[in-house]
Design a protein around this motif. Structure first.
Motif, PDB file in Angstrom:
ATOM      1  N   ASP A  35      43.554  37.861  44.271  1.00 50.09           N
ATOM      2  CA  ASP A  35      44.590  38.740  43.731  1.00 50.09           C
ATOM      3  C   ASP A  35      44.107  39.648  42.609  1.00 50.09           C
ATOM      4  OD1 ASP A  35      46.198  37.447  45.494  1.00 50.09           O
ATOM      5  OD2 ASP A  35      47.238  36.213  44.019  1.00 50.09           O
ATOM      6  N   GLY A  36      42.946  39.355  42.036  1.00 46.19           N
ATOM      7  CA  GLY A  36      42.511  40.113  40.875  1.00 46.19           C
ATOM      8  C   GLY A  36      43.157  39.579  39.605  1.00 46.19           C
ATOM      9  N   ARG A  39      47.325  40.510  38.875  1.00 46.14           N
ATOM     10  CA  ARG A  39      48.350  39.909  39.728  1.00 46.14           C
ATOM     11  C   ARG A  39      48.284  38.393  39.731  1.00 46.14           C
ATOM     12  NH1 ARG A  39      47.397  42.984  45.117  1.00 46.14           N
ATOM     13  NH2 ARG A  39      47.723  40.847  45.793  1.00 46.14           N
ATOM     14  N   ARG A 114      35.581  41.911  42.134  1.00 43.29           N
ATOM     15  CA  ARG A 114      36.940  42.463  42.249  1.00 43.29           C
ATOM     16  C   ARG A 114      37.502  42.795  40.879  1.00 43.29           C
ATOM     17  NH1 ARG A 114      40.164  39.912  46.634  1.00 43.29           N
ATOM     18  NH2 ARG A 114      39.859  41.901  47.668  1.00 43.29           N
ATOM     19  N   VAL A 117      36.200  45.959  38.577  1.00 45.20           N
ATOM     20  CA  VAL A 117      36.631  47.316  38.900  1.00 45.20           C
ATOM     21  C   VAL A 117      37.811  47.759  38.036  1.00 45.20           C
ATOM     22  CG1 VAL A 117      37.693  48.685  40.715  1.00 45.20           C
ATOM     23  CG2 VAL A 117      35.728  47.264  41.228  1.00 45.20           C
ATOM     24  N   THR A 118      38.632  46.802  37.632  1.00 45.21           N
ATOM     25  CA  THR A 118      39.802  47.173  36.834  1.00 45.21           C
ATOM     26  C   THR A 118      39.801  46.531  35.456  1.00 45.21           C
ATOM     27  OG1 THR A 118      40.957  45.444  38.052  1.00 45.21           O
ATOM     28  CG2 THR A 118      41.408  47.711  38.698  1.00 45.21           C
TER      29      THR A 118
ATOM     30  N   VAL B 117      40.334  48.191  45.868  1.00 44.14           N
ATOM     31  CA  VAL B 117      39.688  46.905  45.641  1.00 44.14           C
ATOM     32  C   VAL B 117      40.707  45.788  45.462  1.00 44.14           C
ATOM     33  CG1 VAL B 117      38.288  45.642  43.983  1.00 44.14           C
ATOM     34  CG2 VAL B 117      37.584  47.897  44.735  1.00 44.14           C
ATOM     35  N   THR B 118      41.863  46.113  44.933  1.00 44.57           N
ATOM     36  CA  THR B 118      42.863  45.070  44.702  1.00 44.57           C
ATOM     37  C   THR B 118      44.152  45.312  45.476  1.00 44.57           C
ATOM     38  OG1 THR B 118      43.411  46.278  42.690  1.00 44.57           O
ATOM     39  CG2 THR B 118      42.119  44.281  42.432  1.00 44.57           C
TER      40      THR B 118
END
Lengths: 214, 214
Positions: A35-36, A39, A114, A117-118, B117-118
């Motif tokens: 889910d990253g 989330r 994952r 990236v954010t 990516v997510t």
DNA sequence: CTTGAATGTCAACAGGTGTTGGCCTACGTT
DNA sequence: AACGTAGGCCAACACCTGTTGACATTCAAG
């Protein structure tokens, strides 16, 4: 001190809490991987671990520190000095794929990529891993020109992971691992050779030949 | 200032709301690009657009549909049939970098990659863009073997974008665009050539067997 | 058995989220 | 000038989030 003289317990500091702490961490890795960071909720992690959310806080302090714990990673890079130079590309790609696809329970790599990236924190961890694990391993195998090659190789391998495991581009997921090795090896080999050429001479006229495509 | 039935107005449906709708969309792209889907809030987008959050809902319906609107992308791929085969690699990498670094106001690419990516929806959009824009453009330039090459090239270029614009690996961001062209061109060129060789040699079918990773 | 720390649960807080409906205001048309 | 409507604002709802503190339970040691 109490368990030290316990004749039947071979594990010296095996506290009961370590068990559930590990369960929580595994659940957290699963959630972060699929889910990253954003989330993933502490409540969901706690539910997966069959425990109260407040326990997650007690053991890890905060969601951020739980995340840090989930980011502890050892790439387990093989000793690249042992492989022949002309096999380096294929070995590299094959090991990379193995590492990603071998143990499904170990999503640490997926978590890291994952999230990086954010999430700034995960991105910094990635810089760190590149500097402490990737660059040295490649440096030992490639010599002085490794400094120029390592970033490009990282780009190529992470591009593979990105399209296969995160974006899941059908044209990439459809291929079997060995097919991917065949498809990527020429490019990886060319990167290594190009740097070797550049180190030998200043000219860059010749187009690097691909390694024999089996 | 202009009435609807103005005979000289070439734009028939120039409503005043289109203006603010565009402002909202630009603000949304900025936020999605730098924060990703989850961390982007409608309230923040509205604040950037100097408007009330409820207006965002009125114009776009929901956060998801606003996201869809932000994902509308035209890669603007150049006509690759015009370039000489030996220049293909450098041209490809250079155009890719140009496209990413030229117009800072256009973060559509960043939005797409970061979200894919997510976010499942963004990932699907990416599959679609690969199929409708990337694959055809490469097919025109490379002929029949493009089907095998295009995914690998995508892997390599997205790997570059990943490490440079998302993860921001220092070893990659430190390089100037032309240095990156030099570093990546050999690999890209090798990929193209390897496929050409494989096509020339005994064409053992490269029909991929479906393997489901992870 | 008593004790006291380790382990775990429950309920709640304080803040942020997407989303909604009512109300106001300015402007283009009549 | 009157008016209807599109464009915009405000306040609120219902829900979810990380996090916290008070209370219950287990469990080993005295």
């Amino acid at each position: 001190m109490t368990s030290a003289q316990d004749p039947q317990a071979p594990r010296p500091a095996e506290k009961r809490s370590d068990r559930t702490k590990a369960v929580i961490l595994r659940a957290a890795r699963d959630r972060f991987a699929s889910d990253g960071y954003e989330r993933t909720t502490i409540r969901a992690v706690a539910a997966d671990a069959a425990i109260d959310p407040s326990m997650v806080m007690r053991y890890f302090g905060s969601k951020e520190r739980l995340f840090d714990a989930a980011l502890a990673i050892d790439l387990r890079l093989p000793d690249l000095t042992a492989v022949a130079p002309q096999d380096l590309a294929r070995t590299l790609v094959r090991h990379f794929l193995d590492r990603w696809e071998s143990d499904p329970a170990d999503d640490a790599l997926l978590v890291l990529l994952r999230s990086a990236v954010t999430n700034e924190r995960a991105a910094l961890r990635m810089h760190e891993i590149f500097a402490t694990q990737v660059a040295p391993a490649l440096g030992a195998a490639l010599g002085p020109q490794a400094a120029a090659v390592a970033p490009v190789l990282t780009t190529q391998l992470l591009g593979l992971a990105l399209t296969r495991y995160l974006i899941r581009l059908p044209a990439i997921t459809a291929l079997a691992p060995e097919q991917l090795v065949d498809a990527l090896a020429p490019a990886v080999q060319a990167t290594v050779l190009a740097a070797a050429d550049a180190a030998q001479a200043g000219s860059r006229s010749a187009v690097p030949r691909s390694a024999d495509p089996r």
